[in-house]
Design a protein around this motif. Structure first.
Motif, mmCIF file in Angstrom:
data_model
loop_
_atom_site.group_PDB
_atom_site.id
_atom_site.type_symbol
_atom_site.label_atom_id
_atom_site.label_comp_id
_atom_site.label_asym_id
_atom_site.label_seq_id
_atom_site.Cartn_x
_atom_site.Cartn_y
_atom_site.Cartn_z
ATOM 1 N N UNK A 805 30.243 -10.505 -31.002
ATOM 2 C CA UNK A 805 30.846 -9.178 -31.764
ATOM 3 C C UNK A 805 30.548 -7.921 -30.909
ATOM 4 N N UNK A 806 29.623 -7.862 -30.315
ATOM 5 C CA UNK A 806 29.349 -6.570 -29.581
ATOM 6 C C UNK A 806 29.978 -6.719 -27.987
ATOM 7 N N UNK A 807 29.545 -7.643 -27.459
ATOM 8 C CA UNK A 807 29.733 -7.670 -26.071
ATOM 9 C C UNK A 807 31.215 -8.612 -25.753
ATOM 10 N N UNK A 808 31.298 -9.442 -26.606
ATOM 11 C CA UNK A 808 32.791 -10.402 -26.321
ATOM 12 C C UNK A 808 32.101 -11.816 -25.853
ATOM 13 N N UNK A 809 33.054 -12.781 -25.896
ATOM 14 C CA UNK A 809 32.660 -13.987 -25.608
ATOM 15 C C UNK A 809 32.312 -14.417 -24.159
ATOM 16 N N UNK A 810 32.904 -13.613 -23.379
ATOM 17 C CA UNK A 810 32.748 -13.994 -21.897
ATOM 18 C C UNK A 810 31.701 -12.987 -21.206
ATOM 19 N N UNK A 811 31.149 -12.179 -21.913
ATOM 20 C CA UNK A 811 29.989 -11.460 -21.170
ATOM 21 C C UNK A 811 28.643 -12.140 -20.613
ATOM 22 N N UNK A 812 27.995 -12.052 -19.518
ATOM 23 C CA UNK A 812 27.289 -12.889 -19.029
ATOM 24 C C UNK A 812 25.999 -12.830 -20.043
ATOM 25 N N UNK A 813 25.576 -11.804 -20.682
ATOM 26 C CA UNK A 813 24.562 -11.886 -21.709
ATOM 27 C C UNK A 813 24.902 -12.754 -22.744
ATOM 28 N N UNK A 814 25.939 -12.993 -23.251
ATOM 29 C CA UNK A 814 26.658 -13.904 -24.143
ATOM 30 C C UNK A 814 26.582 -15.346 -23.688
ATOM 31 N N UNK A 815 27.049 -15.317 -22.664
ATOM 32 C CA UNK A 815 26.810 -16.960 -21.894
ATOM 33 C C UNK A 815 25.330 -17.425 -21.696
ATOM 34 N N UNK A 816 24.491 -16.378 -21.415
ATOM 35 C CA UNK A 816 22.941 -16.691 -21.293
ATOM 36 C C UNK A 816 22.510 -17.026 -22.529
ATOM 37 N N UNK A 817 22.887 -16.465 -23.868
ATOM 38 C CA UNK A 817 22.328 -16.726 -25.238
ATOM 39 C C UNK A 817 22.849 -18.117 -25.565
ATOM 40 N N UNK A 818 24.203 -18.437 -25.124
ATOM 41 C CA UNK A 818 24.538 -19.819 -25.391
ATOM 42 C C UNK A 818 23.708 -20.994 -24.772
ATOM 43 N N UNK A 819 23.188 -20.735 -23.577
ATOM 44 C CA UNK A 819 22.412 -21.483 -22.990
ATOM 45 C C UNK A 819 21.166 -21.583 -23.465
ATOM 46 N N UNK A 820 20.504 -20.402 -23.730
ATOM 47 C CA UNK A 820 19.186 -20.552 -24.634
ATOM 48 C C UNK A 820 19.444 -21.455 -25.948
ATOM 49 N N UNK A 821 20.300 -21.104 -26.569
ATOM 50 C CA UNK A 821 20.532 -21.760 -27.870
ATOM 51 C C UNK A 821 20.666 -23.341 -27.724
#
Length: 960
Positions: A805-821
């Motif tokens: 919601x805040x950064x968008x689906x393609x932001x590197x931090x979003x992608x890293x969070x997907x990896x952690x999840x």
């Protein structure tokens, strides 16, 4: 006429000044007295030189009394040496006393006979020539050089003729702070007055530790029954000095001259000395600036030379005085003034030095002229208000002309800021009439560029109030002070306040001068930047895109502000996740800034640094290091080794080396940098504190987790004291400390600290700030380590929703969070679901970041691991083998990620049924890990543990 009575020995001619009440024994007096009274050698003439009021006569009289009372001289002659006639008269009196002038033809003849007697007598003598006005007056009147004869001279002059093999010139210094406090304490105690030592120290500082000033101020305090704080307040009110000391008839210690008039005689003498007429206007100009040191470039600037030419005072005597007056008359008639050269200005400063009105130090040109603060004050007291106002503007012009466009010389810019700070209170209103002088703004900008954030805020706050008072609330310069104050608040860590103040200012600027006015465009640029810093990175990008269009239309595409905004937009595009777009935009911008500004312009160097950084973020760490090395070399060449931009460039390079895998190089570079930051900026400077934080982090990466945690804990305390509890850097330090504690084994402590920190970050920065989201991720990770994997999955799932919601689906931090999840789902038992999620993530990372980005490679490693955990060891071996080849090609064989991949591959070989192959691979890996990371690094310890494990497994298989 009867015969003169024979002289009785010892004998004194002349009257010594009465010893001052509470005479202060001073540093260096022992050495001076030993040298001045050494016997058995050729006379060593001592010349006590110094400004009026430093106590030269008191020191000379103290020494003379000691010589006479101690039986070390038979004849003491004290002479008030204000003129040649006075010296001859005193010699004649001494000649009469020792019976060598009975038939002298006059004072000159008697003086000659006395000097001849001094050269032949067996009696020991001391001649004191007090307050010598002109060394020329002693021509052919110097006492002879012989054993058991001494000469002591006091003077304000420092001419070369007063020095020599037989003469020693001694500069008489001011009181030290301790001496000044001791004197004031004793002086006031005579009147049963007791004052706090800290107040006396402050008073001594206000009066520059000048003995005469302290004496007259103490007398005034006693006579008027004033407290020290009250007297200091009168000084701050800038009343004339004549009003702050006793009247002439009431001066203490038989003093003949009030403080305000002490320097008048020297100034009058300066008017008549070469370069004629320049010393007084030079003194006027110097009186407006910093007593501790004025840059010579300011006093020889075009503004200063023009002022000296316009205000050159006429000579009052001298053989060529009439010719000079005629020359100036015809020059004025021709509507031109004789020009003043830099050599003339330097000559004026040298003259002030010779007359002890100032100290001239050409070897330290940034502090080349120093002048006592009371000399300055007395000089300003003689100027009319209009003269003072005009002089203030001229001094400001001189400073501005001396101020370099690029602040490469930190010592010079410190001196210029100090002089601007001294100038401002001397005539504050003058610097705002008719408009605010630009030196006020240059000073504030320089404070910000130097990283002196608190000082910058105080400066802009004062300027805002003054601009509002003198120019009105809607004047462009008033707007400018408000904008600069807001920017400084943001730099100090309060991005939210910066946004609020800039938005408020912009709303007021819409009608006047308009949203497209260059001033307004600058405010919009600052507002966009601080929106991003406050966490609204998307809003920053949107605002900068709109602003850039307006700047191109209003200012043109090559305007410096347009180019700066293009760079800001590129950076914030990178922060929002478009790393490739940031790199592309900065590459295009670099071509433009080189073409418009040149390759060595600071903005060009900044653009090169930004481009190198974002290339590193994009995954090209090795080339990023090379580019930053090139930038550093050019920055050092252009700005010097101690410039703030140079220090920042060194920090960027060190961190980039760490990111490229050279952890030891990062630690070494930051350790060297930290020493220089402390030396240049001080231990509490924000950049010094930031370097300490980076050093602690990379020490942790190097394996010293306990040492890193200890450093981070001390840093957090220091940041708390310097920046405050709610400063973003303090919050960041707390987060880093918590993670290091967890890495060092205190997982529960990490969780507890992060829980408290998350509440504070939410309160200070808001729940959607990127830093708040990062702390949520850290808390989820460490909570999973200490608790259940299911709770970690839930926390990361909630965080992922907010990141999208805040950064968008393609932001590197979003992608890293997907990896952690995904990884925590595997820890919770769903290995198959983890593999599926990581496969999908890998496709997105490859699309967004590229196949060779470090985060993409890391995701491939996670996927290979969970493929093995799912039970497919052979596929895991294949995946790690392919990844290892790419790691070596992209990152290099010694990168920590490459070494980690080799360890994972070895373990997978063992899981696939080849424990001997696993042990062999780990044996080879251990040597490389120890070589690269050190024997005590956690990676080396883990590799040893795995090696022993697979050696045992291999032995078990062989036994079976």
């Amino acid at each position: 006429m009867g015969a003169q009575a024979p002289v009785s020995w010892p004998h004194q001619v002349g009257v010594l000044p009465r010893e001052a009440d509470c005479f202060q024994y001073r540093d260096g007096i022992d050495e001076f007295q030993r040298t001045a009274s050494a016997s058995g050698t050729v006379t060593l003439c001592q010349v006590l030189a110094g400004s009026g009021g430093v106590g030269k006569s008191q020191l000379a009289a103290h020494h003379a009394r000691g010589m006479l009372r101690g039986g070390r001289v038979d004849l003491l002659v004290w002479i008030n040496a204000g003129s040649r006639a006075a010296i001859q008269a005193a010699y004649a009196q001494a000649a009469a006393d020792v019976a060598v002038a009975a038939d002298a033809a006059g004072p000159e003849d008697a003086a000659e006979r006395f000097l001849a007697w001094l050269n032949t007598t067996e009696h020991r003598w001391l001649i004191v020539l007090d307050d010598l006005t002109d060394p020329e007056d002693l021509r052919a009147l110097w006492p002879p050089e012989r054993a058991d004869g001494w000469t002591l001279v006091t003077t304000r002059r420092r001419d070369a003729s007063l020095r020599g093999a037989r003469r020693r010139l001694v500069d008489v210094a001011l009181f030290t702070e301790t001496e000044a406090i001791t004197y004031l304490t004793a002086k006031l105690a005579v009147a049963d007055r007791r004052e706090a030592e800290v107040e006396l120290a402050d008073l001594a500082a206000d009066l520059g530790c000048l003995p005469l000033a302290l004496s007259q101020a103490a007398a005034y305090l006693i006579d008027e029954d004033l407290t020290v704080p009250t007297y200091r307040q009168l000084l701050r009110e800038r009343r004339p000095l004549v009003e702050l000391v006793p009247e002439e008839a009431e001066l203490p210690d038989d003093q003949r001259t009030a403080l305000a008039a002490v320097w008048a005689l020297s100034i009058a003498r300066a008017d008549r000395s070469r370069p004629v007429g320049l010393a007084r206007p030079m003194l006027h100009l110097a009186s407006m600036l910093a007593p501790a040191g004025i840059p010579l470039t300011a006093l020889t600037s075009p503004a200063a030379l023009s002022y000296l030419a316009r205000h050159r005072s006429g000579p009052t005597d001298g053989p060529n005085g009439w010719r000079d007056r005629i020359a100036r008359f015809f020059a004025r008639s021709a509507r031109r003034r004789p020009p003043v050269s830099m050599e003339d200005a330097v000559g004026a400063m040298r003259l002030l030095h010779r007359l002890s009105l100032a100290d001239y130090f050409p070897d330290t040109p940034h502090h080349g002229l120093r002048i006592h603060q009371l000399t300055q004050r007395a000089t300003r007291d003689d100027l009319r208000p209009k003269q003072l106002a005009a002089l203030a503007r001229i001094a400001a012009d001189a400073l501005l002309e001396a101020w370099p466009d690029v602040e490469a010389d930190t010592d010079l810019t410190r001196a210029l800021r100090a002089n601007s700070g001294a100038l401002h209170p001397n005539a504050p209103a003058a610097l705002w009439r008719p408009d605010g002088h630009m030196v006020l703004f240059r000073t504030g900008t320089s404070l910000g560029q130097a990283g002196l954030v608190s000082a910058a805020i105080e400066h802009w706050q004062r300027l805002q109030a003054e601009a509002h008072q003198h120019l009105g609330p809607k004047h462009p310069l008033t707007f400018a002070t408000r904008a600069n104050l807001a920017r400084s608040r943001g730099t100090a860590g309060d991005a939210t306040a910066a946004v609020h103040e800039l938005q408020e200012l912009l709303d007021e600027m819409v009608p006047v001068p308009g949203i497209h006015h260059p001033w307004a465009l600058k405010v919009r640029a600052s507002l966009a930047r601080w929106r991003g810093e406050a966490g609204d990175v998307r809003g920053a990008v949107s605002a900068l895109e709109e602003l850039l269009d307006d700047m191109v239309r209003v200012l043109g595409s090559d305007h410096a502000d347009t180019l700066t905004t293009s760079g800001d937009l590129a950076i914030w595009r990178g922060e929002v996740g478009d790393v490739a777009g940031a790199v592309s935009a900065l590459e295009e911008l670099l071509d433009d800034v080189v073409r418009v500004l040149g390759p060595d312009h600071p903005d060009t160097l900044t653009t090169r640094s930004d481009l190198a950084h974002w290339r590193g973020v994009a995954g090209d760490a090795a080339n990023s290091v090379g580019a930053l090395e090139d930038v550093l070399g050019d920055v050092v060449r252009k700005l010097g080794p101690d410039h703030l931009d140079t220090l920042i460039a060194r920090g960027n390079l060190a961190s980039s080396r760490g990111e490229a895998g050279d952890v030891a190089g990062a630690v070494s570079g930051l350790e060297e940098l930290l020493d220089d930051l402390v030396r240049v900026l001080g231990p509490d400077h924000p950049d010094t504190l930031a370097a300490r934080g980076n050093l602690a982090m990379w020490r942790g990466e190097a394996g010293d987790l306990a040492g890193a945690a200890e450093s981070a804990e001390k840093l957090t305390g220091d940041r708390l004291g310097v920046l405050g509890a709610d400063h973003p850097s303090t919050l960041t330090a707390r987060g880093n400390l918590a993670s290091l504690r967890g890495e060092a084994g205190d997982v529960a402590g990490a969780v507890s600290a992060l829980e408290v920190l998350l509440r504070d970050m939410t309160r200070v920065l808001g729940p959607d700030h990127p830093d708040t989201l990062t702390i949520r991720g850290n808390l989820a990770y460490w909570s999973g380590r200490i608790g259940s994997a299911t709770e970690a999955v839930d926390s990361f799932a909630q965080l992922l929703t907010d990141r999208v919601r805040v950064l968008g689906p393609n932001h590197p931090d979003t992608l890293i969070t997907r990896g952690n999840l995904a990884s925590w789902r595997g820890e919770a038992g769903d290995a198959a679901g983890t593999v599926s999620a990581l496969e999908e993530l890998l496709r997105d990372m490859t699309r967004v970041l590229g196949p060779e980005h470090p985060d993409t490679l890391t995701t491939r490693g996670s996927l290979a691991h969970w493929i093995g955990e799912r039970g497919d060891a052979a596929s895991a071996v294949e995946a790690f083998t392919q990844l290892l080849a790419d790691n070596i090609r992209v990152l290099g064989p010694d990168h920590p990620d490459t070494l980690n991949t080799r360890g994972n591959l070895a373990s997978c070989l063992g899981d696939a049924g080849d424990p001997a192959g696993a042990a062999s691979a780990l044996q080879e890996l251990l040597g490389d890990v120890v070589r690269v990371l050190g024997p005590d690094h956690p990676g080396a310890i883990a590799t040893r543990h795995n090696l022993f494990f697979w050696l045992r497994r291999a032995a078990t298989v062989e036994d079976s």
